[in-house]
Design a protein around this motif. Structure first.
Motif, PDB file in Angstrom:
ATOM      1  N   LYS A  85      46.452  70.469  -8.398  1.00 32.82           N
ATOM      2  CA  LYS A  85      45.992  69.089  -8.215  1.00 32.82           C
ATOM      3  C   LYS A  85      44.635  69.044  -7.522  1.00 32.82           C
ATOM      4  N   LYS A  86      44.423  69.982  -6.595  1.00 31.18           N
ATOM      5  CA  LYS A  86      43.146  70.046  -5.876  1.00 31.18           C
ATOM      6  C   LYS A  86      42.705  71.497  -5.755  1.00 31.18           C
ATOM      7  N   ARG A  87      41.398  71.678  -5.626  1.00 35.26           N
ATOM      8  CA  ARG A  87      40.835  73.016  -5.453  1.00 35.26           C
ATOM      9  C   ARG A  87      40.034  73.086  -4.148  1.00 35.26           C
ATOM     10  N   LEU A  88      40.196  74.203  -3.456  1.00 33.85           N
ATOM     11  CA  LEU A  88      39.425  74.491  -2.254  1.00 33.85           C
ATOM     12  C   LEU A  88      38.822  75.880  -2.405  1.00 33.85           C
ATOM     13  N   VAL A  89      37.569  76.041  -2.001  1.00 35.10           N
ATOM     14  CA  VAL A  89      36.946  77.364  -2.063  1.00 35.10           C
ATOM     15  C   VAL A  89      36.238  77.641  -0.739  1.00 35.10           C
ATOM     16  N   THR A  90      36.325  78.894  -0.294  1.00 41.78           N
ATOM     17  CA  THR A  90      35.530  79.346   0.842  1.00 41.78           C
ATOM     18  C   THR A  90      34.388  80.202   0.320  1.00 41.78           C
ATOM     19  N   ILE A  91      33.179  79.811   0.667  1.00 46.94           N
ATOM     20  CA  ILE A  91      31.993  80.600   0.325  1.00 46.94           C
ATOM     21  C   ILE A  91      31.392  81.087   1.637  1.00 46.94           C
ATOM     22  N   HIS A  92      31.484  82.379   1.866  1.00 46.31           N
ATOM     23  CA  HIS A  92      31.089  82.940   3.160  1.00 46.31           C
ATOM     24  C   HIS A  92      29.574  83.024   3.315  1.00 46.31           C
ATOM     25  N   ASP A  93      28.884  83.300   2.237  1.00 47.11           N
ATOM     26  CA  ASP A  93      27.416  83.332   2.271  1.00 47.11           C
ATOM     27  C   ASP A  93      26.887  83.235   0.852  1.00 47.11           C
ATOM     28  N   THR A  94      25.585  83.113   0.722  1.00 42.41           N
ATOM     29  CA  THR A  94      24.966  83.039  -0.607  1.00 42.41           C
ATOM     30  C   THR A  94      24.017  84.225  -0.817  1.00 42.41           C
ATOM     31  N   TYR A  95      24.404  85.372  -0.277  1.00 46.28           N
ATOM     32  CA  TYR A  95      23.575  86.567  -0.416  1.00 46.28           C
ATOM     33  C   TYR A  95      23.222  86.832  -1.879  1.00 46.28           C
ATOM     34  N   HIS A  96      24.204  86.674  -2.768  1.00 45.17           N
ATOM     35  CA  HIS A  96      23.972  86.999  -4.178  1.00 45.17           C
ATOM     36  C   HIS A  96      23.003  86.029  -4.852  1.00 45.17           C
ATOM     37  N   LEU A  97      22.734  84.911  -4.212  1.00 45.92           N
ATOM     38  CA  LEU A  97      21.717  83.990  -4.730  1.00 45.92           C
ATOM     39  C   LEU A  97      20.392  84.178  -3.987  1.00 45.92           C
ATOM     40  N   ALA A  98      20.459  84.326  -2.685  1.00 44.79           N
ATOM     41  CA  ALA A  98      19.246  84.497  -1.890  1.00 44.79           C
ATOM     42  C   ALA A  98      18.551  85.828  -2.193  1.00 44.79           C
ATOM     43  N   TYR A  99      19.360  86.854  -2.527  1.00 40.26           N
ATOM     44  CA  TYR A  99      18.806  88.176  -2.819  1.00 40.26           C
ATOM     45  C   TYR A  99      19.125  88.598  -4.252  1.00 40.26           C
ATOM     46  N   ARG A 100      19.137  87.613  -5.128  1.00 37.95           N
ATOM     47  CA  ARG A 100      19.500  87.898  -6.522  1.00 37.95           C
ATOM     48  C   ARG A 100      18.545  88.898  -7.174  1.00 37.95           C
ATOM     49  N   HIS A 101      17.303  88.963  -6.672  1.00 40.30           N
ATOM     50  CA  HIS A 101      16.319  89.899  -7.231  1.00 40.30           C
ATOM     51  C   HIS A 101      16.709  91.357  -7.011  1.00 40.30           C
ATOM     52  N   THR A 102      17.674  91.611  -6.112  1.00 38.67           N
ATOM     53  CA  THR A 102      18.096  92.992  -5.843  1.00 38.67           C
ATOM     54  C   THR A 102      19.269  93.424  -6.720  1.00 38.67           C
TER      55      THR A 102
END
Length: 364
Positions: A85-102
């Protein structure tokens, strides 16, 4: 992901608190729950797929039962419709977006698509610092009001300063190769952990101090999508230094508090962290902390750590020498660290998680 580094700690600590308010079903491998005190109190749906795989996506859709809330403790959420019925997500950091060039191209595309889908599909997002909240909004355009900041905690039963004298003896018996005096790094060998700057700082340490103190590195060394090859190349190029750097590999959870307690100082050199548990665990054990001033680290460590600019090996060397040679500074860091670590408890974190979960429950 119950044994996956920081996320594993997050799950092990929070699930017991949910059991008084919810019927909890977990997805995973039943044998991996062996030994966990709360395991008999949860239902287990077997999952065989690797995380971040297409097979995982297929299994998630087929195996998630009808439920009030589906909680993803990491951004690898089910992308197709599920019976929740509902969704919850925990996102601990956005390393994979901030350092996507790596990242390799396939992983770059996966992380970008799935993390953006995670915030779009979720009814609410939890993250672990105000720094990460800002980063999630920046990279995914998630509305700020949809993101709840809930800090992680420190297990103050396990991580404490007043261990009995025999604890040191037990540690030495379990890890006979452990040097008498050492600087401690706890974390995986990934590029954003910035271990290379620590190695360069240690290599330039005052020769008398380097002769007295080894550098002990605790954590997974291999098996990553993006391993830090520069670290191993540096050690190959400096064989005499390599003799002073000890990789323990995986260490049992029970030994980690003793490792902090027996260390002369703990170093946390990351360039990017959503939270960062090792500095707080170090502080709770009465171990002084030297940490980078990047990302969420000052938010978590406050005035209880001695800071350096993340990529400045010379500044790190100076701070290491300051702590190792100044007893008054060491004592001040220990005192402040013990106080700072007490601000972060899993009980407080769990209460805030429960509040978010209960808000998501169907009304009436």
């Amino acid at each position: 992901m119950v044994h996956s580094s920081g996320i594993g700690v997050y799950l092990k600590q929070l699930i017991p608190f949910l059991l008084s308010s919810f019927q909890v079903t977990v997805l995973g491998k039943p044998e991996e729950l062996n030994g966990l005190a709360w395991a008999p109190s949860v239902q287990v749906i077997p999952m065989e797929a690797d995380i971040y795989s297409i097979k995982e996506q297929v299994e998630l859709v087929s195996k998630i039962p009808s439920c009030d809330i589906f909680w993803s403790p990491q951004y690898n959420v089910p992308l197709l419709p599920i019976r929740a019925k509902k969704r919850l997500v925990t996102i601990h950091d956005t390393y994979h977006l901030a350092y996507r060039h790596t990242l390799p191209l396939a992983h770059k595309l996966y992380a970008t698509a799935v993390m953006k889908a995670a915030v779009r599909l979720a009814d609410q997002v939890i993250t672990v610092s105000h720094f990460s909240k800002t980063e999630i909004a920046k990279y995914t355009n998630c509305p700020l009001e949809k993101i709840s900041v809930i800090y992680n905690g420190v297990d103050n039963v396990r991580f404490k300063a007043d261990f009995p004298e025999k604890a040191s003896k037990q540690l030495r018996e379990a890890l006979p190769q452990l040097p008498e005096k050492y600087l401690l790094y706890v974390g995986n060998v990934k590029p954003h952990k910035n271990l290379i700057t620590l190695l360069k700082a240690y290599a330039s340490l005052n020769p008398a101090l380097q002769a007295e103190y080894h550098l002990v590195i605790v954590g997974q060394k291999q098996g990553f999508i993006t391993p830090d090859q520069e670290v191993f190349q540096f050690l190959e190029q400096h064989p005499s230094l390599a003799l002073k750097v000890d990789f323990t590999g995986f260490v049992a959870d029970a030994l980690l508090p003793f490792l902090y307690k027996c260390a002369s100082l703990s170093v946390f050199p990351s360039v990017y962290e959503g939270f960062g548990l090792p500095p707080l665990e170090s502080m709770a054990c009465g171990c002084p902390v030297v940490a980078s001033s990047s990302a969420s680290i000052p938010e978590v460590c406050g005035g209880a750590a001695l800071y350096f600019r993340a990529l400045d090996a010379e500044e790190l060397r100076i701070q290491l020498e300051n702590v190792l040679t100044d007893e008054r500074l060491r004592a001040d860091l220990v005192k402040k660290g013990l106080k700072q670590s007490k601000e972060f408890t899993w009980e407080k974190s769990a209460a805030q998680h429960l509040s978010v979960l209960k808000e998501l429950l169907p009304k009436g």
